[in-house]
Design a protein around this motif. Structure first.
Motif, PDB file in Angstrom:
ATOM      1  N   ARG A   1      -7.955  -9.147  56.381  1.00 60.74           N
ATOM      2  CA  ARG A   1      -9.216  -9.137  57.296  1.00 60.74           C
ATOM      3  C   ARG A   1      -8.997  -7.628  57.661  1.00 60.74           C
ATOM      4  N   THR A   2      -7.952  -7.169  58.029  1.00 67.84           N
ATOM      5  CA  THR A   2      -7.678  -5.812  58.642  1.00 67.84           C
ATOM      6  C   THR A   2      -8.127  -4.749  57.544  1.00 67.84           C
ATOM      7  N   GLY A   3      -7.736  -4.996  56.242  1.00 75.61           N
ATOM      8  CA  GLY A   3      -7.615  -3.740  55.238  1.00 75.61           C
ATOM      9  C   GLY A   3      -6.382  -2.995  55.422  1.00 75.61           C
ATOM     10  N   ALA A   4      -6.235  -1.842  54.966  1.00 69.24           N
ATOM     11  CA  ALA A   4      -5.022  -1.118  55.156  1.00 69.24           C
ATOM     12  C   ALA A   4      -4.750  -0.793  56.553  1.00 69.24           C
ATOM     13  N   VAL A   5      -3.566  -0.658  56.942  1.00 66.41           N
ATOM     14  CA  VAL A   5      -3.186  -0.463  58.203  1.00 66.41           C
ATOM     15  C   VAL A   5      -2.203   0.728  58.474  1.00 66.41           C
ATOM     16  N   ARG A   6      -2.080   1.490  59.590  1.00 66.60           N
ATOM     17  CA  ARG A   6      -1.042   2.386  60.082  1.00 66.60           C
ATOM     18  C   ARG A   6      -0.376   1.796  61.280  1.00 66.60           C
ATOM     19  N   LEU A   7       0.925   1.585  61.410  1.00 69.28           N
ATOM     20  CA  LEU A   7       1.535   1.080  62.447  1.00 69.28           C
ATOM     21  C   LEU A   7       2.230   2.187  63.129  1.00 69.28           C
TER      22      LEU A   7
ATOM     23  N   ALA B   1     -20.342  -8.749  25.242  1.00 68.87           N
ATOM     24  CA  ALA B   1     -19.467  -9.618  25.467  1.00 68.87           C
ATOM     25  C   ALA B   1     -18.082  -9.247  25.631  1.00 68.87           C
ATOM     26  N   LEU B   2     -17.370  -9.517  26.673  1.00 70.01           N
ATOM     27  CA  LEU B   2     -15.832  -9.121  26.919  1.00 70.01           C
ATOM     28  C   LEU B   2     -15.248  -9.952  27.746  1.00 70.01           C
ATOM     29  N   THR B   3     -13.810 -10.023  27.908  1.00 65.78           N
ATOM     30  CA  THR B   3     -13.054 -10.656  28.776  1.00 65.78           C
ATOM     31  C   THR B   3     -12.383  -9.471  29.677  1.00 65.78           C
ATOM     32  N   ALA B   4     -12.227  -9.695  31.084  1.00 64.72           N
ATOM     33  CA  ALA B   4     -11.882  -8.824  32.022  1.00 64.72           C
ATOM     34  C   ALA B   4     -11.405  -9.560  33.289  1.00 64.72           C
ATOM     35  N   ARG B   5     -10.416  -8.902  33.800  1.00 62.37           N
ATOM     36  CA  ARG B   5     -10.118  -9.030  35.224  1.00 62.37           C
ATOM     37  C   ARG B   5     -11.010  -8.297  36.287  1.00 62.37           C
ATOM     38  N   LEU B   6     -11.341  -9.001  37.127  1.00 61.08           N
ATOM     39  CA  LEU B   6     -12.290  -7.917  38.171  1.00 61.08           C
ATOM     40  C   LEU B   6     -11.579  -8.075  39.600  1.00 61.08           C
ATOM     41  N   ARG B   7     -11.967  -6.964  40.414  1.00 60.28           N
ATOM     42  CA  ARG B   7     -11.402  -6.972  41.675  1.00 60.28           C
ATOM     43  C   ARG B   7     -12.621  -6.575  42.631  1.00 60.28           C
ATOM     44  N   PRO B   8     -12.440  -6.689  43.872  1.00 61.06           N
ATOM     45  CA  PRO B   8     -13.584  -6.081  44.414  1.00 61.06           C
ATOM     46  C   PRO B   8     -13.291  -4.293  44.761  1.00 61.06           C
ATOM     47  N   PRO B   9     -14.206  -3.775  45.002  1.00 67.76           N
ATOM     48  CA  PRO B   9     -14.189  -2.412  45.117  1.00 67.76           C
ATOM     49  C   PRO B   9     -13.162  -1.986  46.024  1.00 67.76           C
ATOM     50  N   ALA B  10     -12.418  -0.807  45.694  1.00 67.30           N
ATOM     51  CA  ALA B  10     -11.200  -0.520  46.591  1.00 67.30           C
ATOM     52  C   ALA B  10     -11.759   0.059  48.092  1.00 67.30           C
ATOM     53  N   ASP B  11     -10.872  -0.708  48.875  1.00 67.91           N
ATOM     54  CA  ASP B  11     -10.803  -0.287  50.334  1.00 67.91           C
ATOM     55  C   ASP B  11     -10.225   1.165  50.472  1.00 67.91           C
ATOM     56  N   PRO B  12     -10.424   1.756  51.545  1.00 68.99           N
ATOM     57  CA  PRO B  12      -9.694   2.975  51.911  1.00 68.99           C
ATOM     58  C   PRO B  12      -8.086   2.736  51.827  1.00 68.99           C
ATOM     59  N   ALA B  13      -7.466   3.788  51.425  1.00 65.44           N
ATOM     60  CA  ALA B  13      -5.793   3.613  51.026  1.00 65.44           C
ATOM     61  C   ALA B  13      -5.334   3.595  52.436  1.00 65.44           C
ATOM     62  N   ALA B  14      -5.820   4.091  53.783  1.00 65.61           N
ATOM     63  CA  ALA B  14      -5.397   4.182  55.025  1.00 65.61           C
ATOM     64  C   ALA B  14      -6.592   4.331  55.908  1.00 65.61           C
ATOM     65  N   PRO B  15      -6.482   4.051  57.083  1.00 63.39           N
ATOM     66  CA  PRO B  15      -7.455   4.223  58.152  1.00 63.39           C
ATOM     67  C   PRO B  15      -8.010   5.485  58.197  1.00 63.39           C
ATOM     68  N   GLY B  16      -9.456   5.721  58.133  1.00 64.31           N
ATOM     69  CA  GLY B  16      -9.970   7.223  58.191  1.00 64.31           C
ATOM     70  C   GLY B  16      -9.921   7.608  56.807  1.00 64.31           C
TER      71      GLY B  16
END
Length: 755
Positions: free
Chosen positions: A688-694, A184-199
């Motif tokens: 919605r888009t995840g990481a972006v380059r402009l 048993a433990l206490t934790a903060r969770l987050r979704p698995p990491a998206d790409p840091a940048a497109p591609g």
């Protein structure tokens, strides 16, 4: 040309008769006949079979490139129909080859679809607050700064949306958790990491195929729990496997303390979590880091040692040697030990490929047939792609198979010629035999493998190491001839209690290996950072490399133009003006000097480091120059942009009015005024888009998103319900140049340098 090749050539020529009335020049006819003869010879040598993994890999790439998840029935039905068609056309040679190739492509597509369906599981939708979790421990990784636990979740309170079934959490302190234990433990969770940048590499996809629905950090202690539910079978199997590996790890590290013990453990169990990062970097710079990855080098060495020991021991009994096929017994014993090594090491992709190849070779030895051929590699590739199609996109598969393909292709090409000319003591054949069997062979093998893997290392890691040949010449013999035999001996002596002195002796060899790697790594200029490569360039280059390596006639040189074209397509093109990470918390922009600056006050160092490396920028994510020219106050940050004007990242809605008047681009999560004169980049769309380059083209911003509109795959982070704002909104009006300049002067006086 042999009889079968002549028959194939006749069939191909009969299908390629020029139309009546079309005159063909003698020169063209001669080349046509030559090409047909070469093609027939390739088919007669079985090269068509070698193309099956290529066709299957093409189908897998098409599956992962699909914008939406395909149905399961369509690819399976089409693959079955094409397989039946190929069987019906088996007497029509060219039609059979075409149908078989198409069937392999569709089977690859179907393999990806089936694996995704089999791995289906919930993925956490958004970052959570503190959660109380009860779970079964599947695996424990002991690290320098705490433990990382893989958990099978039983209960979560409060239950988040799309509650994950399997998670990985990091504790900053040591825990007493062991595999198979309820905790048993206490934790903060987050979704698995998206790409840091497109591609860039998709960690979310990797986590999905590992069955992980979330990651996070433990807050407080990890305590034992009492669960009423029965321990799942999968947990019991994983726990038993991990306990076996943990027992070996503890035995090794008790006998060999420190870094050497961690490396000795990695060579046996595949666990590299205890090796300091500084040592990892030194081995990467020396080109010897691959030695820690249990692959063909280790598997072949273990199998060869066991084969030699068993065969040599049985040869001492003349009654057996003269009456029994002891070589077959030795091969089967070596296969059994290699299989045990596969299980103990964790069965990574490179280890799977190595085991399959070793298994085919040993079975061939038992049957008195040679098996070190390209066909063996093709069988290994087909097996790995069928079991783990997602591995095709990872660096481990690509670099492992590229190196092995180059080595086996060179061996298959040069060895027969060398053996035919080995009678002349001063001839080239004798020299080549020496090259393929001696120290020079180690250097040649290291050079060929390094050359073959360099494009993939540059693509995935943006790094090229120049001293790999020297590092392997010094370090590989230490591991090959000293450390690994001692480790095998220590494992055999463990049940008798005499293993500790042998482990200690192996530790001395590892100390020497580490010092040699650090020495090579200290040479100047060994690590070269390269900018990101375009995927299209790597794909074309790979196609050319495969043609050169797999074919045996002069047709192989048709691959060289593709290699050259791939190199020409490799540069990634225009550098972005602005980058935003997948959380929308980190914003970087290009300053007038052409280098990136971090404009947001809160920064994701991992994402920033990935952005810098992708541009071959040698700065670290904590370099002070990343804040040069950035001005911040309690309401937000701003800086001058390349091409003129300023970018502003407000922290508070009260800053929007001034930023809309004074900046050219405003990056915000807040609703801007309707009459905002700046280009608005709405960070709420990042969900919605995840990481972006402009990119800026003719004054307009072009968006490159990690999760483009119209795409939806199971490993994507779940998108929020309803509509989200448009990412980029054009300005309501364009202020005069004089107004923009005066606003720039004003903001420079009002803000303070970033801290």
């Amino acid at each position: 040309m042999r009889g079968r090749a002549r028959a194939i050539a006749a069939v191909l020529a009969g299908r390629a008769v020029p139309p009546a009335g079309l005159a063909v020049a003698p020169f063209a006819e001669a080349w046509r006949a030559r090409l047909l003869a070469w093609g027939a010879l390739e088919l007669e040598r079985g090269r068509a079979f070698l193309m099956l993994p290529v066709a299957m890999g093409t189908g897998i790439l098409l599956y992962f490139a699909a914008p939406e998840e395909p149905s399961l029935a369509a690819p399976l039905g089409l693959a079955a129909a094409l397989a039946l068609l190929a069987m019906r056309l088996r007497h029509r040679y060219r039609a059979f080859l075409v149908a078989t190739g198409l069937a392999a492509v569709v089977w690859g597509f179907a393999a990806g679809t089936v694996k995704t369906r089999l791995m289906a599981h919930p993925v956490l939708a958004a970052e959570t607050g503190l959660l109380r979790i009860e779970a079964w421990v599947e695996g424990v990784e002991r690290r320098e700064a705490g433990d990382r636990l893989t958990l099978r979740v039983v209960t979560v309170s409060p239950a988040p949306e799309r509650s994950p079934q399997r998670i990985r959490v990091t504790s900053r302190t040591r825990t007493t958790a062991v595999p198979g234990q309820p905790v048993a433990l206490t934790a903060r969770l987050r979704p698995p990491a998206d790409p840091a940048a497109p591609g860039q590499y998709d960690f979310g996809r990797d986590a999905y195929f590992m069955g992980l629905g979330a990651s996070g950090f433990v807050v407080g202690p990890v305590t034992a729990a009492t669960l009423t539910s029965e321990q799942p079978l999968g947990v019991r199997l994983r726990a038993a496997h991990e306990r076996m590996r943990s027992a070996i790890s503890e035995r090794i590290r008790a006998a060999i303390p420190g870094t050497s013990g961690a490396i000795a453990d990695a060579l046996v169990t595949g666990r590299r979590d205890g090796i300091p990062e500084g040592i990892n970097e030194a081995m990467r710079a020396a080109g010897t880091y691959h030695i820690l990855s249990i692959s063909g080098f280790h598997m072949a060495l273990v199998a060869a040692l066991v084969f030699a020991l068993v065969r040599g021991g049985l040869a001492l009994v003349p009654a057996l040697t003269l009456r029994r096929h002891v070589k077959a017994w030795a091969a089967l014993a070596a296969l059994a030990v290699a299989t045990a090594y596969l299980v103990i090491s964790g069965a990574e992709v490179a280890t799977q490929r190595s085991w399959i190849m070793i298994a085919v070779v040993l079975v061939g030895v038992a049957l008195d047939r040679g098996a070190l051929t390209l066909r063996t590699l093709a069988l290994a590739a087909l097996a790995v792609l069928a079991i783990a199609p997602e591995s095709l996109l990872g660096p481990s598969f690509q670099m492992s198979f590229a190196a092995t393909l180059a080595l086996v292709s060179g061996y298959v090409t040069l060895r027969p010629w060398a053996e035919r000319h080995s009678g002349d003591p001063a001839g080239w054949g004798r020299s080549l035999l020496i090259v393929t069997n001696g120290i020079i062979g180690l250097a040649a093998s290291s050079f060929v493998a390094s050359l073959a893997t360099t494009p993939y290392a540059a693509f995935h890691f943006n790094t090229v190491h120049l001293y790999g040949v020297a590092g392997n010449l010094i370090g590989a013999p230490i591991i090959e001839f000293f450390v690994m035999p001692l480790q095998i001996l220590a494992l055999l002596l463990w049940p008798f209690g005499w293993d500790r002195p042998v482990w200690a002796l192996a530790g001395l060899g590892i100390d020497l290996f580490v010092r040699s790697g650090e020495w090579v790594a200290s040479w100047p200029g060994g690590r070269v950072i390269v900018p990101s490569l375009a995927p299209s360039g790597l794909l074309v280059l790979s196609a050319g490399f495969i043609v050169v390596a797999l074919l045996s006639t002069p047709l192989r040189w048709l691959g060289l133009p593709f290699v050259a074209l791939g190199l020409a397509l490799a540069p990634a093109g225009q550098r972005p003006l602005i980058l935003v990470d997948a959380e929308g918390a980190t914003v970087a922009a290009r300053a007038p000097d052409g280098r990136l600056r971090v404009v947001s006050a809160r920064g994701n160092r991992f994402a920033v480091q990935r952005w810098l490396t992708a541009e071959a920028d040698g700065r670290s994510a904590v370099d002070e120059s990343l804040q040069q020219g950035v001005r911040c106050d309690p309401l937000g940050c701003a800086m001058p942009l390349a091409g003129g004007g300023r970018i502003a990242v407000p922290r508070h809605p009260d800053a929007l009015a001034d930023d809309c008047r004074e900046a050219r681009i405003v990056v915000t999560r807040h609703d801007p005024p309707e009459a905002c004169a700046a280009v608005i980049v709405d960070l709420r769309a990042i969900a919605r888009t995840g990481a972006v380059r402009l990119h800026e083209n003719a004054g307009a911003l072009r968006v490159e998103a990690a999760r483009p509109d119209g795409t939806d795959r199971p490993w994507f982070r779940p998108r929020p319900p309803g509509t989200t704002p448009v990412l980029v909104r054009a300005p309501a009006r364009t202020p005069p140049a004089t107004q923009k300049a005066s606003a720039t002067d004003e903001i420079e006086d009002d803000v303070e340098p970033a801290q």
